[in-house]
Scaffold this active site. Structure first.
Site, PDB file in Angstrom:
ATOM      1  N   ASP A 170      -9.183  -6.125  31.429  1.00 50.75           N
ATOM      2  CA  ASP A 170      -8.218  -6.220  32.523  1.00 50.75           C
ATOM      3  C   ASP A 170      -7.762  -4.838  32.990  1.00 50.75           C
ATOM      4  O   ASP A 170      -7.468  -3.954  32.172  1.00 50.75           O
ATOM      5  CB  ASP A 170      -6.977  -6.994  32.067  1.00 50.75           C
ATOM      6  CG  ASP A 170      -7.152  -8.488  32.174  1.00 50.75           C
ATOM      7  OD1 ASP A 170      -8.310  -8.954  32.188  1.00 50.75           O
ATOM      8  OD2 ASP A 170      -6.133  -9.198  32.215  1.00 50.75           O
ATOM      9  N   ASP A 200     -10.142 -12.098  44.294  1.00 54.98           N
ATOM     10  CA  ASP A 200     -10.496 -12.883  43.116  1.00 54.98           C
ATOM     11  C   ASP A 200      -9.303 -12.992  42.171  1.00 54.98           C
ATOM     12  O   ASP A 200      -8.563 -12.028  41.970  1.00 54.98           O
ATOM     13  CB  ASP A 200     -11.672 -12.208  42.409  1.00 54.98           C
ATOM     14  CG  ASP A 200     -12.107 -12.948  41.169  1.00 54.98           C
ATOM     15  OD1 ASP A 200     -12.394 -14.159  41.267  1.00 54.98           O
ATOM     16  OD2 ASP A 200     -12.167 -12.314  40.093  1.00 54.98           O
ATOM     17  N   GLU A 242      -7.592 -16.510  46.076  1.00 55.91           N
ATOM     18  CA  GLU A 242      -7.956 -17.575  45.149  1.00 55.91           C
ATOM     19  C   GLU A 242      -6.729 -17.889  44.297  1.00 55.91           C
ATOM     20  O   GLU A 242      -6.384 -17.130  43.386  1.00 55.91           O
ATOM     21  CB  GLU A 242      -9.115 -17.144  44.253  1.00 55.91           C
ATOM     22  CG  GLU A 242      -9.533 -18.224  43.275  1.00 55.91           C
ATOM     23  CD  GLU A 242     -10.513 -17.741  42.214  1.00 55.91           C
ATOM     24  OE1 GLU A 242     -11.307 -18.555  41.727  1.00 55.91           O
ATOM     25  OE2 GLU A 242     -10.472 -16.543  41.863  1.00 55.91           O
TER      26      GLU A 242
END
Length: 537
Positions: A170, A200, A242
């Site tokens: 991450d 995303d 998203e």
């Protein structure tokens, strides 16, 4: 306020590496995609969303990015990308690209530098901990494939956070230099000519787990900064998010104009529940809960895309009902909450039921999205692992390898060759020559949808039928009303004139399944039938 272009656009999603091979090496590329732009233009596509095409080890279909400023050499060069953009622009097709902000690849130079020393400027680009922090395993993105979100790195001698695969550490959004780098990436691709980005895993950008001194409010503020930054460089830019969440959470990302467009996972899942039960209840309830959006925001509605058909928002018993109808076998399911099948096989073939689903999609408030290959009825490859089952090469003809590649070697993924969805039976060339094909039917549906701007811009309304299988909804525009009749049951139903709110002769038919007839008492709709009507003021 002027209408935003995306409110009534027809979107199409594809992965460059599986669309068309232009150089014969078995891998789709930008040269091949450029050759096929006329096909997409003829279909009526207004905007292409491209999955990641950056250099990548491809652990996660390109979402494990190694370089945000380049094109994977397997797919071509930046020059090939520029040629593709130029031709798309000439044909009036806008282009969105994936902006992957949650993570990089472990092979990204930033992560390799971060591992070497805590003094390296890139060390704080990622999230580290001397020991794993507690985490709810039910929140794992890839249940059954990953069992934890912290992985030990031998060189750094620390654990790093990864909400997805361990090969995807991450990024630390709390770190100012990371946020500045993201803006640079956006500026680079906007300067090349893209019309916007699909962001995303947008929800992960406001997650505070593992981050020190970073709040959800700051995450939302940064998302707003992304929109303002992009708008400052391109007035007609689109940021598509998203967000797989309920209405309340979706509103969080829309408030204050933070984002222009959201995938409507909430409506998608309740639509499939309604199709599985043959009753409108779930879909009608979801539609009732959606807020009206201002002229610069919109929903993106879809049936399928490149991932699993995600049912996470449904109750367990509702999810089981959908599974029992559309994924009765265990290998058709994934992660405990998803279905890894293509659209047409879900409905048992390209018949009335799948046409009903498409009619519903195109009549929902928002803009519709098609996934490559679904327009010809491509099938899945269940023997492939995980999500790869729905990521097979496009089937262009009955030539070897489905016309995807004319090379002698292997293709990037196996082309579907056997069974009723094999490329000999299902391909673009054959579909174009068959007047009754799903492809030709969809072209007519798209053409009709383009003549109905009220769907994207009008005021949504509903009417209630006595029969629970019948969904009656529509849109009010400045000059006309549109009304849609959808029968979710395999049995015929009658919509009475009282339920419809008008009389015989007061409406004009726009589109129908071909088996709906007027009745002295109203309109009779065949099993899994539908009608689109324009009602005169």
């Amino acid at each position: 306020m002027e209408e935003a272009w995306y409110r009534n656009a027809i979107f199409y999603s594809l992965d460059v590496e599986t669309f068309h091979d232009g150089n014969g090496d078995g891998i789709g590329d930008f040269a091949g995609l450029t050759e096929k732009l006329e096909y997409l233009h003829g279909l009526g596509i207004d905007c292409l969303w491209l999955l990641p095409f950056y250099p990548s080890p491809n652990r996660d279909n390109g979402y494990d990015v190694m370089d945000y400023y380049n094109v994977d050499s397997r797919l071509g060069s930046l020059g090939d990308f520029a040629q593709f953009l130029n031709k798309a622009e000439r044909l009036g097709i806008r282009v969105l690209i994936d902006l992957v902000l949650n993570h990089t690849s472990v092979k990204h130079p930033w992560f390799q530098a971060a591992r070497r020393s805590p003094e390296d400027p890139h060390h704080d680009y990622y999230v580290w901990s001397p020991k794993p922090l507690p985490h709810d395993k039910s929140e794992l993105m890839f249940q059954g494939e990953e069992e934890r979100v912290w992985t030990w790195d031998k060189k750094a001698r620390k654990y790093y956070l990864h909400r997805f695969y361990r090969e995807q550490p991450d990024l630390n959004i709390a770190h100012g230099p990371v946020r500045a780098e993201i803006l640079k990436i956006m500026a680079f691709w906007l300067r090349l000519g893209v019309h916007g980005f699909r962001i995303d895993a947008t929800q992960a950008l406001i997650e505070t787990y593992g981050l020190k001194g970073f709040t959800r409010k700051q995450g939302l503020q940064f998302i707003g900064e992304l929109q303002a930054f992009a708008r400052g460089r391109r007035a007609d830019v689109l940021l598509l998010a998203e967000v797989n969440a309920g209405v309340g959470e979706m509103n969080t990302f829309l408030e204050g104009g933070r984002l222009h467009m959201l995938f409507n996972f909430y409506l998608n899942q309740h639509l499939f529940l309604a199709l599985a039960t043959g009753r409108r209840t779930a879909l009608e309830r979801a539609l009732d809960r959606l807020p009206a959006l201002p002229p610069n925001q919109q929903w993106l509605q879809f049936l399928r895309h490149h991932d699993e058909l995600n049912l996470r928002l449904l109750k367990p018993e509702e999810r089981d009902r959908v599974f029992s109808v559309f994924a009765p076998e265990e290998d058709m399911r994934i992660y405990g909450f998803g279905i890894r099948r293509r659209l047409v096989p879900l409905f048992g073939g390209p018949g009335r039921w799948v046409q009903l689903a498409y009619s519903l999609l195109f009549s929902m408030p928002g803009a519709p999205l098609l996934r490559y290959g679904d327009e010809i009825g491509m099938g899945e490859q269940l023997r492939l692992p995980g999500r790869a089952s729905v990521r097979t090469p496009m089937q262009w003809s009955d030539a070897p390898k489905g016309g995807f590649s004319d090379g002698a070697g292997r293709t990037v993924a196996p082309v579907v060759a056997r069974g009723p969805y094999g490329f000999v039976q299902v391909n673009v060339a054959r579909s174009q020559q068959d007047p009754g094909s799903l492809l030709n039917w969809l072209e007519r549906l798209i053409s009709t949808r383009k003549q109905c701007p009220e769907i994207g811009n009008g005021r949504y309304f509903k009417r209630v039928a006595a029969d629970r299988a019948l969904l009656l909804h529509g849109f009010e525009g400045a000059k006309r009303r549109l009304l849609f009749l959808h029968n979710l049951s395999p049995e015929p139903v009658l919509a009475t004139w009282k339920e419809l709110g008008f009389r015989a002769g007061e409406a004009t038919g726009l589109f129908a399944d071909g088996a709906a007839d007027d009745d002295p008492d109203g309109i009779r709709v065949a099993g899994h039938g539908f009608r689109w009507l324009s009602i005169h003021h």
